[in-house]
Design an enzyme around this catalytic site. Structure first.
Site, mmCIF file in Angstrom:
data_model
loop_
_atom_site.group_PDB
_atom_site.id
_atom_site.type_symbol
_atom_site.label_atom_id
_atom_site.label_comp_id
_atom_site.label_asym_id
_atom_site.label_seq_id
_atom_site.Cartn_x
_atom_site.Cartn_y
_atom_site.Cartn_z
ATOM 1 N N SER A 195 -57.472 9.575 -13.116
ATOM 2 C CA SER A 195 -56.165 10.185 -12.821
ATOM 3 C C SER A 195 -56.385 11.686 -12.684
ATOM 4 C CB SER A 195 -55.223 9.909 -14.002
ATOM 5 O OG SER A 195 -54.054 10.693 -13.931
ATOM 6 N N TYR B 269 -53.127 9.185 -23.001
ATOM 7 C CA TYR B 269 -53.465 8.947 -21.591
ATOM 8 C C TYR B 269 -54.482 9.983 -21.115
ATOM 9 C CZ TYR B 269 -52.450 7.755 -16.665
ATOM 10 O OH TYR B 269 -52.529 7.356 -15.352
HETATM 11 P P1 NAD Z 1 -48.877 -0.622 -12.633
HETATM 12 O O1 NAD Z 1 -48.057 -0.657 -13.870
HETATM 13 O O2 NAD Z 1 -48.251 -0.888 -11.314
HETATM 14 O O3 NAD Z 1 -50.127 -1.607 -12.770
HETATM 15 C C1 NAD Z 1 -50.858 -1.721 -13.949
HETATM 16 C C2 NAD Z 1 -51.649 -2.995 -13.903
HETATM 17 O O4 NAD Z 1 -52.391 -3.119 -15.127
HETATM 18 C C3 NAD Z 1 -50.768 -4.247 -13.793
HETATM 19 O O5 NAD Z 1 -51.411 -5.202 -12.988
HETATM 20 C C4 NAD Z 1 -50.697 -4.721 -15.250
HETATM 21 O O6 NAD Z 1 -50.413 -6.119 -15.360
HETATM 22 C C5 NAD Z 1 -52.106 -4.397 -15.684
HETATM 23 N N1 NAD Z 1 -52.265 -4.358 -17.138
HETATM 24 C C6 NAD Z 1 -51.590 -3.613 -18.045
HETATM 25 N N2 NAD Z 1 -52.017 -3.889 -19.281
HETATM 26 C C7 NAD Z 1 -52.986 -4.848 -19.154
HETATM 27 C C8 NAD Z 1 -53.805 -5.549 -20.069
HETATM 28 N N3 NAD Z 1 -53.716 -5.353 -21.399
HETATM 29 N N4 NAD Z 1 -54.685 -6.449 -19.589
HETATM 30 C C9 NAD Z 1 -54.767 -6.689 -18.241
HETATM 31 N N5 NAD Z 1 -54.023 -6.046 -17.327
HETATM 32 C C10 NAD Z 1 -53.140 -5.137 -17.786
HETATM 33 O O7 NAD Z 1 -49.561 0.819 -12.665
HETATM 34 P P2 NAD Z 1 -50.387 1.661 -11.572
HETATM 35 O O8 NAD Z 1 -49.661 2.930 -11.404
HETATM 36 O O9 NAD Z 1 -50.758 0.844 -10.409
HETATM 37 O O10 NAD Z 1 -51.671 2.014 -12.459
HETATM 38 C C11 NAD Z 1 -52.958 1.505 -12.182
HETATM 39 C C12 NAD Z 1 -53.986 2.501 -12.695
HETATM 40 O O11 NAD Z 1 -53.851 3.728 -11.973
HETATM 41 C C13 NAD Z 1 -53.836 2.862 -14.165
HETATM 42 O O12 NAD Z 1 -55.109 2.976 -14.770
HETATM 43 C C14 NAD Z 1 -53.144 4.205 -14.119
HETATM 44 O O13 NAD Z 1 -53.423 4.985 -15.241
HETATM 45 C C15 NAD Z 1 -53.780 4.796 -12.875
HETATM 46 N N6 NAD Z 1 -53.038 5.902 -12.284
HETATM 47 C C16 NAD Z 1 -51.753 5.726 -11.841
HETATM 48 C C17 NAD Z 1 -51.095 6.813 -11.272
HETATM 49 C C18 NAD Z 1 -49.705 6.697 -10.744
HETATM 50 O O14 NAD Z 1 -49.122 7.743 -10.394
HETATM 51 N N7 NAD Z 1 -49.136 5.537 -10.623
HETATM 52 C C19 NAD Z 1 -51.733 8.044 -11.158
HETATM 53 C C20 NAD Z 1 -53.023 8.178 -11.627
HETATM 54 C C21 NAD Z 1 -53.673 7.091 -12.184
#
Ligand code: NAD
Length: 256
Positions: free
Chosen positions: A138, A151
């Site tokens: 991130s 985080y």
């Molecule tokens: P999201 O909530 O849409 O997806 C998260 C995914 O992780 C889902 O499929 C959920 O079921 C799964 N998950 C959560 N806990 C779990 C567990 N214990 N076991 C198995 N699966 C699990 O979120 P996203 O925004 O797509 O995030 C995905 C990644 O990207 C994360 O690591 C997040 O930190 C990172 N990220 C997101 C952003 C953003 O702005 N959305 C920015 C930077 C980084």
């Protein structure tokens, strides 16, 4: 480009993980999906792209389940060639108010899970002398924000883990890199938009505008599709000497 290769994408039932899974499937990879929620919807989305796809329900906070998922992928498809460590959660609170249970869960799911998955998948990649590990960090892997101690600690940790593993594999056909998105409008961020709209008494659109204006100079969300295309590039032969980077896709967030 990825015909005959297998990709395991954690947390791929939603958001960024599903976007990356689709991009890899379009390149011909077989997919092992993981995550909670709308499993059937995610399977149908990837299946519609034409390739083979399966699902494992490992809870990424549980090391034994992670090892079992990697083993199941190797049994089902013969290998894990691309490992995308993407599963993640968020919790926002000051350090003194942060529930210990949320701290432990974020470190387990956002950081330790990537170690456990790499621990299980790297031996096969090294034996075949080809592999791609993409750790979804991130902008918070590079800079901090108040209220996100767990985080930020986990994401800085995953950038460090990426560098160490990249050095260990530097002379092999296995590369390890991190992707550092800024704001992407997924369910994880929509919760923060909702919280801001409620706290500041503004509309959803205005809360989104304020969220972007705080951090992301482009004033645009990065999309899962854009991150999928970067993942495809990092899997390509042209990226074979890209090693240990933390590649920001953040509209200028960390350039400030
Ligand atoms: P999201 O909530 O849409 O997806 C998260 C995914 O992780 C889902 O499929 C959920 O079921 C799964 N998950 C959560 N806990 C779990 C567990 N214990 N076991 C198995 N699966 C699990 O979120 P996203 O925004 O797509 O995030 C995905 C990644 O990207 C994360 O690591 C997040 O930190 C990172 N990220 C997101 C952003 C953003 O702005 N959305 C920015 C930077 C980084």
């Amino acid at each position: 480009m990825l015909e005959g290769k297998t990709a395991l994408v954690t947390g791929s039932t939603s958001g960024i993980g599903l976007g990356i899974a689709c991009a890899l499937a379009r390149q011909g990879a077989r997919l092992m999906l993981n995550g909670f929620g709308d499993v059937e919807g995610a399977l149908a989305t990837v299946r519609a792209l034409g390739g083979e796809v399966d699902y494992h329900g490992a809870d990424m906070s549980k090391p034994a389940e992670i090892a079992a998922m990697v083993a199941a992928c190797e049994t089902r498809f013969g290998s894990v060639d691309v490992l995308v460590n993407n599963a993640g959660i968020q919790h926002v609170a000051l350090v003194e108010d942060f529930p210990t249970e949320r701290w432990d869960a974020i470190i387990a799911i956002n950081l330790s899970s990537a170690f456990h998955a790499m621990h299980a998948a790297l031996p096969g990649m090294k034996a075949r002398n080809w592999g791609r590990v993409l750790n979804i960090a991130s902008a918070h892997g590079l800079v901090a924000s108040a209220g996100k101690s767990a985080y930020v600690a986990a994401k800085h940790g995953i950038v460090g883990l990426t560098k160490a593993a990249a050095l260990e594999t530097a002379t092999s056909g296995v590369t390890v890199n991190a992707i550092c998105p800024g704001w992407v409008l997924t369910p994880l961020v929509q919760k923060q938009v909702d919280a801001r709209a409620a706290a500041e008494g503004v509309s959803n659109d205005e809360a989104k505008r304020r969220l972007l204006a705080d951090k992301q100079p482009s004033l645009q969300f990065t999309t899962p599709e854009e991150l999928g295309e970067l993942a495809v590039f990092l899997c390509s032969a042209a990226a074979q000497n890209v090693r240990g980077v933390a590649w920001a896709v953040d509209g200028g967030w960390v350039a400030q």
